[in-house]
Motif scaffolding. Sequence first.
Motif: not given
Length: 375
Positions: A288-317
């Motif tokens: 479980t990652l703590t991701i900084p955004t311009i609104d503050g910090k949010v949590e995101y569950d990183l799946p196991e086996g994630t490879q470097t370069g993988t990109t995910f989206r935080l909607r309307e952040k």
Amino acid sequence: MADKRDYYEVLGVQKGASEAEIKKAFRKEAKKYHPDLNPDNKEAEAKFKEVNEAYEVLSDPEKRQKYDQFGFAGVDPNFGAGQGSGFGGFGGVDFGDIFGDIFGFGGGASQRRRGPRRGSDVRKTIEISFEEAAFGTKKNVSVSTQETCSACHGTGEEGGREPQTCPDCHGTGQVRTQQRTMLGYMTNVVTCPKCHGRGKVVKNPCRACRGDGRVRRQKTIEVDIPKGIDNGQTIQISGKGEAGEIGAPAGDLLLTVRVRPHPIFKRDDFDVYLEMPVTFVQAALGATLTIPTIDGKVEYDLPEGTQTGTTFRLREKGIPYLRGSGRGNQYVTIKVEVPKNLSQKQKEALKELFDEDKNYKQRKSFMDKMKDFLK
């Protein structure tokens, strides 16, 4: 007159042509055969004379009516072809109007009223933070501008009296002069030297502004920086530029925004981009990652086996839209950090882990083949 060509044929128009069509055709033909464009060309000189003769008749409603009814015999020779000096046939043609768009002569009847000039625009640059650009803010901007004189209220006259209309240009700000040339009367329109184009003259100059109607002052303006503005964009604040001349409107303040770079966020239009470093263990096992955004910090569950370069989206952040509601997204790219300076025990543990990983063995076998191939 039997050897003359029909005037409509000379200008290349139909008999029922409108005044505008005749004038347009004349301009075209006159430019084609003008002596300045055809020096020492006798044929062009004759054509130019013929064109002007035709236009003098067809541009005059009375002469045109007589010509349409009686032909050449109905045209008074004192106003028609072959009379006068120079190229002949120029009579009442206003070349200042006809050739204005061809050779740059001034005016004619359509000259614009000059009058007092609008104030100049003032340009400034302001620097704001990444977050201020995203969510908007208020800023105080200091500018030095010409302001309307409070002593004369901008008239330039002592006591605020109304300045007089210029007697030379009668308030137009321009004067016309005519000169007789081989082409007829040439009209030249220039800025009035007496009032310098204002159309008004000051008899008793105001002591505070010396008759200008304006004084230079330093002022501070509070400016609303809208949400979503981007680097390099300009805000226009109407009427906050230089004061105009004697009653003319003020110019505008044009404020160009410079946005300071953010240490971790990058912006593209209304989207925000972030590189998120994670450890090898977090990428392999999930976390479980703590991701900084311009609104503050949010949590995101990183799946196991994630490879470097993988990109995910935080909607309307992302960045709020400059106009309207809604906002962009934030895109987070995972960057797996490879551990360094491992202890011997850690190295053995990793080796044991990879030895048990069948997929890793398959990948290792493939890499061994590649090495053999590249030898």
